[in-house]
Design a protein around this motif. Structure first.
Motif, short mmCIF file in Angstrom:
data_model
loop_
_atom_site.label_atom_id
_atom_site.label_comp_id
_atom_site.label_asym_id
_atom_site.label_seq_id
_atom_site.Cartn_x
_atom_site.Cartn_y
_atom_site.Cartn_z
N THR A 227 0.80 -1.24 0.00
CA THR A 227 0.00 0.00 0.00
C THR A 227 0.83 1.28 0.00
OG1 THR A 227 -0.10 -0.10 2.41
CG2 THR A 227 -1.96 -1.07 1.21
N LYS A 228 2.13 1.18 0.30
CA LYS A 228 2.97 2.38 0.41
C LYS A 228 4.33 2.18 -0.22
CE LYS A 228 1.76 4.74 4.76
NZ LYS A 228 2.28 4.97 6.11
N ILE A 229 4.96 3.29 -0.64
CA ILE A 229 6.34 3.24 -1.12
C ILE A 229 7.09 4.43 -0.53
CG2 ILE A 229 5.87 4.56 -3.26
CD1 ILE A 229 7.92 2.56 -4.62
N ARG A 230 8.37 4.20 -0.21
CA ARG A 230 9.19 5.28 0.35
C ARG A 230 10.51 5.37 -0.41
NH1 ARG A 230 10.29 3.66 5.83
NH2 ARG A 230 8.22 4.44 6.36
N PHE A 231 10.88 6.60 -0.77
CA PHE A 231 12.15 6.85 -1.45
C PHE A 231 13.00 7.70 -0.52
CE2 PHE A 231 8.98 6.24 -4.70
CZ PHE A 231 9.61 5.47 -5.68
N ALA A 232 14.20 7.22 -0.18
CA ALA A 232 15.09 7.99 0.69
C ALA A 232 16.29 8.48 -0.12
CB ALA A 232 15.56 7.14 1.86
N PHE A 233 16.40 9.82 -0.26
CA PHE A 233 17.48 10.45 -1.03
C PHE A 233 18.32 11.27 -0.06
CE2 PHE A 233 13.81 10.34 -3.76
CZ PHE A 233 14.22 10.41 -5.08
N GLY A 234 19.36 10.77 0.46
CA GLY A 234 20.19 11.61 1.32
C GLY A 234 19.39 12.32 2.39
N ASP A 235 19.17 13.63 2.21
CA ASP A 235 18.48 14.45 3.22
C ASP A 235 16.97 14.49 3.05
OD1 ASP A 235 20.89 15.16 4.38
OD2 ASP A 235 21.18 16.82 2.98
N ALA A 236 16.45 13.86 1.98
CA ALA A 236 15.00 13.92 1.73
C ALA A 236 14.39 12.51 1.76
CB ALA A 236 14.73 14.56 0.38
N VAL A 237 13.19 12.43 2.33
CA VAL A 237 12.45 11.16 2.34
C VAL A 237 11.05 11.43 1.81
CG1 VAL A 237 11.54 9.28 3.76
CG2 VAL A 237 13.75 10.30 4.34
N LEU A 238 10.68 10.71 0.75
CA LEU A 238 9.37 10.89 0.14
C LEU A 238 8.57 9.60 0.31
CD1 LEU A 238 8.62 12.85 -2.97
CD2 LEU A 238 7.80 10.54 -2.98
N THR A 239 7.40 9.69 0.94
CA THR A 239 6.54 8.52 1.19
C THR A 239 5.22 8.73 0.46
OG1 THR A 239 7.52 8.34 3.40
CG2 THR A 239 5.52 7.06 2.99
N SER A 240 4.74 7.69 -0.20
CA SER A 240 3.50 7.84 -0.96
C SER A 240 2.61 6.61 -0.82
CB SER A 240 3.84 8.06 -2.44
OG SER A 240 2.68 7.97 -3.24
N LYS A 241 1.30 6.87 -0.84
CA LYS A 241 0.37 5.75 -0.98
C LYS A 241 0.45 5.25 -2.42
CE LYS A 241 -2.97 7.40 2.46
NZ LYS A 241 -4.30 7.99 2.66
N LEU A 242 0.10 3.99 -2.63
CA LEU A 242 0.10 3.42 -3.97
C LEU A 242 -1.32 3.39 -4.51
CD1 LEU A 242 2.56 0.50 -3.17
CD2 LEU A 242 3.08 2.51 -4.55
N ILE A 243 -1.45 3.26 -5.84
CA ILE A 243 -2.78 3.15 -6.43
C ILE A 243 -3.33 1.76 -6.13
CG2 ILE A 243 -4.06 3.04 -8.62
CD1 ILE A 243 -2.17 5.22 -9.69
N ASP A 244 -4.52 1.74 -5.55
CA ASP A 244 -5.14 0.47 -5.17
C ASP A 244 -5.95 -0.05 -6.37
OD1 ASP A 244 -6.28 -1.67 -3.94
OD2 ASP A 244 -7.69 -0.51 -2.72
N GLY A 245 -5.33 -0.87 -7.18
CA GLY A 245 -6.00 -1.39 -8.38
C GLY A 245 -5.13 -2.45 -9.02
N THR A 246 -5.65 -3.08 -10.06
CA THR A 246 -4.89 -4.13 -10.77
C THR A 246 -4.47 -3.61 -12.13
OG1 THR A 246 -6.23 -5.79 -9.65
CG2 THR A 246 -4.96 -6.52 -11.56
N PHE A 247 -3.16 -3.59 -12.35
CA PHE A 247 -2.65 -3.15 -13.65
C PHE A 247 -2.92 -4.26 -14.67
CE2 PHE A 247 0.54 -1.67 -16.73
CZ PHE A 247 0.37 -0.29 -16.63
N PRO A 248 -3.35 -3.90 -15.90
CA PRO A 248 -3.68 -4.95 -16.88
C PRO A 248 -2.46 -5.79 -17.28
CG PRO A 248 -3.75 -2.76 -17.87
CD PRO A 248 -3.59 -2.56 -16.41
N ASP A 249 -2.72 -6.99 -17.80
CA ASP A 249 -1.64 -7.87 -18.26
C ASP A 249 -1.09 -7.31 -19.58
OD1 ASP A 249 0.07 -9.85 -18.96
OD2 ASP A 249 -1.45 -11.40 -19.29
#
Length: 372
Positions: A227-249
């Motif tokens: 449900t979540k993803i986090r990117f840590a860049f040195g002095d910055a941390v970006l956290t985001s919710k993910l899209i709740d759905g199914t990507f097509p094949d």
């Protein structure tokens, strides 16, 4: 809270965090940036409840503390201060005002209670791996142009990131599609990405990460759950919710048996497409390719503007073929080809066309033709 900070460092971090804040907010606290002074540093935090960014900058903090200030107003003030100036920031809890001094300029900003500021960035994320700035840039740049902007199919409003097994080995793949074109790129799977769930990273998150990548050379730590993803860049941390759905094949859309191949010089072909498309209508942007042995003739026509044709040399020796494309979609794909040549694999005028960089097989693009 009382501190002194160099204007350029404050401005750089404010630019990052304030871009997450929406211009119109029904919840007042979401218009604010949280400021927290600790010994030696100032932390800035902004969120829109789906995306959260925290950035830390060095500061001379004489009295630790925390408050929140209007993000866009604060940013505009700091942006208009003279280069090289020092900024003194002081929060007075008695009157709830943040005072900001620089040279002869003085500002007072109304604050909202720090206790009201939402916390989004906590929580355990079980899958974690590291990517270089160049690798993350490749995954984003070569796919984000194909992200759908159609809100009804919300599960296409982001980049699908997942681990895959190919004949060449284990890879990390990014894919995006809007139903008219598809972009898929892969890099060698980093340690720690095995067993990760397939996730859809929202468009706004992708764009914010992309801004941060340009200013970092360091390795980026990616941590995620379902449900979540986090990117840590040195002095910055970006956290985001993910899209709740199914990507097509999407693999089913990539044709295997396209037997007609066209090899073109990317630069001259893109320039020809751009020139000829000046005639096509704003709505359809249609351009026709007439393929014959050794040449491709590009043409466009519209009742209002007239018509245009241009012939360029190309490597093609299959049966003659006429096929139409949306010129903007075609140029979006050509702009991602880093080598000198692009290879188009086609079956007929109605079937999806596969485009690849002649020198690099890690990226695959699929473009749906159109009637012209």
């Amino acid at each position: 809270m009382k501190l002194t900070i160099e204007r350029s460092q404050l401005l750089k971090s404010l630019a990052h965090v304030q871009s997450v804040v929406e211009r119109r907010n029904t919840i007042p606290i979401l218009s604010n940036v949280k400021l927290e002074g600790r010994p030696g540093s100032l932390s800035l935090n902004a969120t829109d409840m789906d995306l959260d960014i925290i950035e830390t900058v060095p500061a001379d903090v004489s009295r630790p503390g925390a408050t929140t200030a209007p993000a866009h107003t604060f940013y505009e003030i700091v942006r208009k201060l003279p280069d090289g100036s020092q900024v003194e920031i002081e929060y007075h809890s008695e009157d709830g005002l943040l005072s900001l001094r620089s040279g002869r300029s003085k500002f007072s900003l109304s604050c909202l209670p720090v206790e009201d500021f939402p916390v989004l960035s906590g929580g355990e994320l079980p899958h974690s791996f590291a990517l270089s700035a160049a690798e993350l840039k490749t995954l984003i740049d070569r796919t984000r142009f194909a992200i759908s902007t159609e809100e009804t199919r919300y599960y296409l409003n982001g980049i699908y990131l997942h681990a895959a097994t190919t004949p060449a080995g284990e890879v990390l793949r990014a894919a995006a599609t809007d139903g008219h074109r598809l972009a898929r790129v892969e890099i060698t799977r980093p340690d720690g990405a095995a067993g990760m769930p397939g996730i859809i990273v929202p468009r706004k998150t992708v764009n914010e990460i992309r801004k941060l990548i340009d200013e970092t050379e360091c390795e980026i730590t990616v941590s995620l759950s379902e449900t979540k993803i986090r990117f840590a860049f040195g002095d910055a941390v970006l956290t985001s919710k993910l899209i709740d759905g199914t990507f097509p094949d999407y693999e089913r859309v990539i044709p295997e048996g396209n037997d007609k191949t066209l090899d073109v010089d990317v630069k001259s072909f893109a320039q020809a497409v751009d020139r000829v498309s000046a005639i096509s209508t704003e709505k359809s942007r249609a351009i026709k390719l007439a393929l014959e042995k050794g040449t491709v003739t590009l043409s466009a026509s519209s009742p209002e503007n007239g018509n245009a044709t241009e012939e360029i040399e190309a490597d093609y020796d299959a049966a003659p073929l006429e096929i139409g494309f949306n010129s903007r979609y075609l140029l979006d794909i050509l702009s991602q080809v880093e080598g000198d040549g692009a290879r188009f694999s086609m079956a007929d005028a109605a079937s999806p066309t596969v485009v690849k960089d002649s020198a690099d097989g890690s990226a695959v693009y699929v473009l749906m033709p159109m009637r012209v």
